[in-house]
Structure formats: C-alpha cells, structure tokens
Design a protein around this motif. Sequence first.
Motif, PDB file in Angstrom:
ATOM      1  N   VAL A   1       0.866  -1.173   0.000  1.00  0.00           N
ATOM      2  CA  VAL A   1       0.000   0.000   0.000  1.00  0.00           C
ATOM      3  C   VAL A   1       0.904   1.224   0.000  1.00  0.00           C
ATOM      4  O   VAL A   1       1.823   1.323   0.822  1.00  0.00           O
ATOM      5  N   VAL A   2       0.677   2.151  -0.940  1.00  0.00           N
ATOM      6  CA  VAL A   2       1.546   3.322  -1.076  1.00  0.00           C
ATOM      7  C   VAL A   2       0.714   4.598  -1.204  1.00  0.00           C
ATOM      8  O   VAL A   2      -0.467   4.560  -1.542  1.00  0.00           O
ATOM      9  N   LYS A   3       1.351   5.713  -0.953  1.00  0.00           N
ATOM     10  CA  LYS A   3       0.759   7.030  -1.198  1.00  0.00           C
ATOM     11  C   LYS A   3       0.972   7.376  -2.674  1.00  0.00           C
ATOM     12  O   LYS A   3       1.855   6.833  -3.344  1.00  0.00           O
ATOM     13  N   TYR A   4       0.178   8.317  -3.180  1.00  0.00           N
ATOM     14  CA  TYR A   4       0.266   8.708  -4.587  1.00  0.00           C
ATOM     15  C   TYR A   4       1.676   9.118  -5.005  1.00  0.00           C
ATOM     16  O   TYR A   4       2.144   8.751  -6.070  1.00  0.00           O
ATOM     17  N   PHE A   5       2.353   9.898  -4.167  1.00  0.00           N
ATOM     18  CA  PHE A   5       3.667  10.425  -4.544  1.00  0.00           C
ATOM     19  C   PHE A   5       4.713   9.328  -4.724  1.00  0.00           C
ATOM     20  O   PHE A   5       5.742   9.544  -5.365  1.00  0.00           O
ATOM     21  N   ASP A   6       4.488   8.147  -4.190  1.00  0.00           N
ATOM     22  CA  ASP A   6       5.454   7.049  -4.236  1.00  0.00           C
ATOM     23  C   ASP A   6       5.145   6.024  -5.324  1.00  0.00           C
ATOM     24  O   ASP A   6       5.865   5.044  -5.487  1.00  0.00           O
ATOM     25  N   PHE A   7       4.087   6.238  -6.074  1.00  0.00           N
ATOM     26  CA  PHE A   7       3.579   5.257  -7.034  1.00  0.00           C
ATOM     27  C   PHE A   7       4.631   4.810  -8.052  1.00  0.00           C
ATOM     28  O   PHE A   7       4.908   3.621  -8.191  1.00  0.00           O
TER      29      PHE A   7
END
Length: 84
Positions: free
Chosen positions: A27-33
């Motif tokens: 599970v990641v945040k948008y900035f780390d995609f």
Amino acid sequence: MNLVVDVGNTYIKIGVFDYSGILYKEVVKYFDFKRVITKIETRFPEIGQAIVSSVGNMKSEDVKFLEKKNKNIVFGSSNKETIR
C-alpha cells in the motif's frame, strides 16, 4: 503474471498475482507510485499486464507510465482512460 493496482482516494494498493496466487502486495501514497512500480517491475520482470481499478483520481501520466511495459485493462468511473 499480473500487476493489479487499486487506486483509492488516499492510497494505492498494489499486488502481483500469477496462477498460484498473490506473490506481492503493498500500500503506497500517490507520490510514491512510480518508484514502487519500478521496484516491482524489476523484481517481477514476468509481469505482462496491469489491471487498474480507480475510484480516485489517477493521473493520465501514471496510466501511460504503466503502459510502457504492460497491456492495460483500466476500470474506473472517474478515469478517462478506456478499457483496453
């Protein structure tokens, strides 16, 4: 082997599946995609397609980033990309 991406409003859930089941999930945040997708594609070079479900606002540039290496099947009511 499939890369599965579930884009929510806050987080992006990513999984890698093959015929035997789940091989990887994160599970990641948008900035780390993009960083995480690059890491996953390096670890699993056999990935042949990406299946994307989006209820959030996935950027067109992120879809194009996936398309560079994968055939895509994109689902989502707010996503302007078409099903391929």
